[in-house]
Design an enzyme around this catalytic site. Structure first.
Site, mmCIF file in Angstrom:
data_model
loop_
_atom_site.group_PDB
_atom_site.id
_atom_site.type_symbol
_atom_site.label_atom_id
_atom_site.label_comp_id
_atom_site.label_asym_id
_atom_site.label_seq_id
_atom_site.Cartn_x
_atom_site.Cartn_y
_atom_site.Cartn_z
ATOM 1 N N HIS A 82 0.853 -1.190 0.000
ATOM 2 C CA HIS A 82 0.000 0.000 0.000
ATOM 3 C C HIS A 82 0.886 1.236 0.000
ATOM 4 O O HIS A 82 1.945 1.250 0.603
ATOM 5 C CB HIS A 82 -0.903 0.012 1.233
ATOM 6 C CG HIS A 82 -2.148 0.810 1.032
ATOM 7 N ND1 HIS A 82 -3.308 0.271 0.519
ATOM 8 C CD2 HIS A 82 -2.420 2.106 1.260
ATOM 9 C CE1 HIS A 82 -4.223 1.212 0.446
ATOM 10 N NE2 HIS A 82 -3.715 2.344 0.890
ATOM 11 N N ASP A 161 -13.918 2.732 6.710
ATOM 12 C CA ASP A 161 -12.889 3.467 5.965
ATOM 13 C C ASP A 161 -13.469 4.062 4.690
ATOM 14 O O ASP A 161 -13.142 5.189 4.317
ATOM 15 C CB ASP A 161 -11.688 2.571 5.640
ATOM 16 C CG ASP A 161 -10.617 3.357 4.893
ATOM 17 O OD1 ASP A 161 -10.230 4.415 5.396
ATOM 18 O OD2 ASP A 161 -10.212 2.945 3.796
ATOM 19 N N ARG A 168 -13.072 12.641 4.471
ATOM 20 C CA ARG A 168 -11.770 13.321 4.641
ATOM 21 C C ARG A 168 -11.397 14.060 3.367
ATOM 22 O O ARG A 168 -10.899 15.178 3.393
ATOM 23 C CB ARG A 168 -10.676 12.293 4.966
ATOM 24 C CG ARG A 168 -10.713 11.791 6.385
ATOM 25 C CD ARG A 168 -9.814 10.574 6.541
ATOM 26 N NE ARG A 168 -8.427 10.827 6.224
ATOM 27 C CZ ARG A 168 -7.592 9.898 5.732
ATOM 28 N NH1 ARG A 168 -8.000 8.667 5.490
ATOM 29 N NH2 ARG A 168 -6.345 10.205 5.479
ATOM 30 N N SER A 183 -6.621 4.326 8.263
ATOM 31 C CA SER A 183 -7.265 4.048 6.980
ATOM 32 C C SER A 183 -6.552 2.896 6.262
ATOM 33 O O SER A 183 -7.182 1.939 5.799
ATOM 34 C CB SER A 183 -7.225 5.325 6.124
ATOM 35 O OG SER A 183 -7.492 5.040 4.785
ATOM 36 N N LYS A 187 -7.963 -1.602 6.426
ATOM 37 C CA LYS A 187 -8.295 -2.402 5.226
ATOM 38 C C LYS A 187 -7.466 -3.680 5.198
ATOM 39 O O LYS A 187 -7.947 -4.735 4.812
ATOM 40 C CB LYS A 187 -7.954 -1.599 3.954
ATOM 41 C CG LYS A 187 -8.814 -0.381 3.729
ATOM 42 C CD LYS A 187 -8.572 0.202 2.344
ATOM 43 C CE LYS A 187 -7.457 1.214 2.265
ATOM 44 N NZ LYS A 187 -7.784 2.576 2.648
#
Ligand code: URA
Length: 427
Positions: A82, A161, A168, A183, A187
């Site tokens: 990520h 999220d 956001r 966040s 996940k």
């Protein structure tokens, strides 16, 4: 418990208990807290911050807002990657099938574009027909069958999220390390992966503008992830220019197809191989970086990674041969010559958003074909009248103003700058 009391407590800079954080997340996810109150809570968090315990509680609450998948043992540990968000960073599109082709199962849960940055889900959805809203069970079946699936948060996986991320984006509360950390990790925890490679972006196109800030986020991600049993590796990488040449959804898919065939821009390829090598090592398919890079390079040059990508796109209903392309293309020319000395990368990302590649409000629809093809990179020589980039768009736009913004975001000077290494730090 009343949400207004929790909101005021954080506004006044006081620490929230795990119970209060849980209450906030579960009630917002269930629709019991309206957007305007949650937006105020996010702003309070943005200014007052969350400490490590609060961040851990927020991560756990967001992960627990849906199902937590249990991956059957013996299938090989799922590994994921990520990024904290950048401009032109489509490496996930290449990494998921590439690493899967090397035998590491990948169930990647990605997000949408946020602020000036792009999102893997928006990029994937520019492929006509492609579904990213697979149920968890279907995604797991797909990973068992072909080794890879790329999906978004669903009603089952970290739904908190999905809602908080969109809010956001629309309320200027993205750049907070606790919110970013929760966040990303929520996940990943929800999917039950065992290893995570994190690309923490640093520079004027990243949420973390400076090295100390990026290191702080990297440290927090590792600490909170490890406490949840996630083996993590973090690379801090430079985001003072867009990665590669493509900025925008279907443009980035087209670029990913190039990289999957062993071609594509050097910086994009370098980062892909560096992150992929760490994924292979975490997935126990290579013992060191050099071996991993040799394996990955072969998978790219032989077309095996591309075949895996095509297999995944087909399994998720996409038609890769029908990628949308924009009706209008306008070349933006250099007014003066010299060397590219710097980019205002955030402004370049926002320019792509104005062309339709991103969202300005949470209800906006992205135009899959819109974006910028950037012809020049830091340190490149430019002659007057040369093409700096090409705008791709479908609607009537205030083109002169957008062009001006783009040109102002690129500094051209007479000396060639020293270009810093792409990979700044590894943990
Ligand atoms: N990526 C995410 O998934 N969340 C963030 O907040 C930033 C980048």
């Amino acid at each position: 418990m009343h949400f207004l009391e929790i909101l005021i407590k954080k506004r006044n800079g006081r620490k929230l208990s795990p119970g209060e954080i849980n209450y906030t997340v579960s009630n917002y996810t269930a629709g019991n807290i309206p957007d305007y109150q949650m937006a105020a809570w996010l702003m309070a968090v943005y200014f007052r911050g969350l400490d490590e315990q609060e961040t851990a509680a927020l991560t756990a609450a967001m992960a627990g807002s849906g199902q937590i998948l249990k991956v059957a043992p013996g299938r090989g540990a799922f590994i994921d990657k990520h990024s904290t968000g950048g401009v032109g960073d489509g490496t996930s599109l290449v990494l998921a099938p590439l690493v899967a082709a090397a035998g590491v199962p990948v169930l990647m849960v990605s997000g949408r574009g946020l602020g000036h940055t792009g999102g893997t889900l928006d990029k994937l959805e520019s492929v006509p027909g492609l579904r990213t809203d697979l149920t968890a069970a279907r995604a797991l079946r797909q990973v068992r069958c072909i080794g890879v699936a790329m999906i978004g948060q669903t009603a089952q996986l970290a739904p908190a999220d999905k809602k908080i991320y969109a809010l956001r984006d629309a309320t200027g509360t993205v750049e907070n390390i606790s919110l970013i950390c929760a966040s990303i990790l929520s996940k990943k925890i929800a999917v039950g992966i065992k290893g995570l490679v994190l690309d923490v972006k640093c520079g004027n196109g990243a949420f973390m503008k400076d090295f100390p800030g990026a290191c702080k986020l990297a440290g927090l991600l590792m600490k909170i992830g490890r406490a949840r049993g996630l083996k993590s590796k973090v690379l801090v990488t430079d985001m003072n220019q867009p990665l590669g040449n493509a900025i925008g959804n279907s443009l980035e898919i087209a670029q990913a197809l190039e990289v999957l065939q062993g071609r594509g821009p050097d910086d994009f390829r370098e980062l892909t191989l560096a992150l992929g090598a760490e994924m292979l090592i975490l997935g126990k398919k290579a013992k060191d970086k050099q071996t991993a890079i040799t394996v990955l390079s072969r998978l790219l040059s032989t077309g095996q990674a591309l075949n895996k990508f095509r297999e995944m796109i087909k399994a998720q209903g996409g038609k890769i041969d029908k990628l949308p392309s924009a009706k209008y293309k306008t070349s933006i020319l250099a007014k003066k010559g010299g060397y590219i000395r710097s980019f205002d990368t955030c402004a370049i990302g926002l320019t792509a958003t104005l062309l339709g590649a991103g969202r300005q409000t949470k209800e906006d629809r992205v135009d899959p074909a819109a974006g910028i093809w950037l012809n020049k990179k830091l340190g490149d020589r430019v002659v007057p009248g040369e093409v700096l980039g090409e705008f791709h768009y479908n609607r009537t736009l205030p083109l002169k103003a957008i062009e001006q913004r783009f040109v102002q975001a690129i500094t051209i000077g007479s000396d060639r700058p020293t270009v810093k290494p792409l990979i700044m730090e590894r943990w």
